[in-house]
Motif scaffolding. Sequence first.
Motif, PDB file in Angstrom:
ATOM      1  N   GLY A 156      10.005 -41.797  13.587  1.00 46.94           N
ATOM      2  CA  GLY A 156      10.325 -41.439  14.963  1.00 46.94           C
ATOM      3  C   GLY A 156      10.062 -42.575  15.929  1.00 46.94           C
ATOM      4  O   GLY A 156       9.545 -43.645  15.568  1.00 46.94           O
ATOM      5  N   ASP A 160       7.264 -40.569  20.287  1.00 51.39           N
ATOM      6  CA  ASP A 160       7.109 -39.354  19.482  1.00 51.39           C
ATOM      7  C   ASP A 160       5.733 -39.296  18.843  1.00 51.39           C
ATOM      8  O   ASP A 160       5.259 -38.213  18.460  1.00 51.39           O
ATOM      9  N   GLY A 362      14.299 -36.056  16.198  1.00 55.15           N
ATOM     10  CA  GLY A 362      13.025 -35.917  16.886  1.00 55.15           C
ATOM     11  C   GLY A 362      13.065 -34.921  18.026  1.00 55.15           C
ATOM     12  O   GLY A 362      14.065 -34.232  18.239  1.00 55.15           O
TER      13      GLY A 362
END
Length: 459
Positions: A156, A160, A362
């Motif tokens: 990610g 994130d 994500g």
Amino acid sequence: MTVIGDTAVADLRAGFAGSVLGPSDAAYADARALFNSMITKRPSVIAQCATGADVSRAIEFGREQGLEIAVRGGGHGVAGTASTDGGVVIDLRRMNQATVDPRRRTVRIGGGATMSHLDRATQPFDLATTGGRVSTTGVGGFTLGGGSGWLERKFGLACDNLLAAELITADGNTVVASEESHPDLFWALHGGGGNFGVVTSLTLRLHPLPTASVALLLWPPEAGPEVTRAYRDFMENAPPEVGGGVIYLTGPAEPFTPAHLVGRLTCAMLITYAGDLARARSVVGRLLKLGHQGELIAEVPYAELQAMFDDPPGYRNYWSAEHLDTLPDRAVDLFCARAYDMVVPSPSQHVLFPYGGAVADGPTGFPVPWRRAPWVVHPLGLWTDDADDERAVRWARDLRADVKPWSTGAVYSNFIGQEGQERVVAGYGLDNYRRLSRVKAAYDPDNTFHLNPNIRPER
């Protein structure tokens, strides 16, 4: 330059754990230099902070004196917003400590740390998190702006992996933002940049990564369209461990570069892999059979991979980007053709990066709308002669214009310079921008921290 009274500067120095520099100090010239040599700003004061208390005092000093405040982490940003003419620079580079908790797989990293500080702290534990594509990028600005790097398709974006942030607001107060504390501010820090205060530390999630692999494959530039289409087709179904991109560059004077490509425009395919070389070869094998003329293939610690492509400091810089929702053959041809306009020989790069994987999958709620794009073109210009300024800027802008028919309109602010307020809003998305404006008004109603892709506080 704004003239600051000696008494005021002496008061700032008193009890300051770090250093306070002015134009007459011997260390001032080096301290004010930024990565982009086109930026030659001369601040009145550089406050080299060593503690959060130093940061609070520097903010207070700037506001009392009516000075513009700039915040410097790595100083790598192309727009030069880490400095100011006549104002005060809050320089965080001394605040670069990293504390790893291997059991919880987290790291607490200072707001002035670079990727090198982060990666070399986590490497002994076989842990890593998504970082910038060079080791000299500042962790703070990178993460707060979203954070795109080699590991993003697997782990990610950097934001994130943000678990908490400590920052000092315009009124000098210390705030810790997380999912449980100041959740609106925590949300805003996932892409909203340095708009809300001076971030003095970040806590990031780490992931197991014992080793990494890299392949840099070289061709003459005329092979670019075929190479790019092959890479595009492969990445449509590539596993998330695979990253990299197609990069036109100046052939480096290295043993793996054929003599006829050294110092000349070269098409390169860069393949990164979050894992060992044997597995990487089995996954990307067909890309190794396209008839490349030069190669560097190796298994390396991730911290070394991060440093392999470091941009040299001291060059003039201009960068931009355009995110694409599709990459048809026509777009490939235009991308490849425009590479011939970049400044060569130089460290300039004409880049096509893939997203997808954990980037696309994500969190949907953060203010990073560009994550849904499968591709981004990124003209990254570095050159020495100011006579090339116009050419380099035109090359970047022309590439953006070439691929505009396939653009999503979204913008990753860390990839661009100052391109106007419309592009700032596009970096967040209109609805996100409006919410960010309300958060800005709560924490920085006077827009003290405006040297960034600026979010204007909603009155």
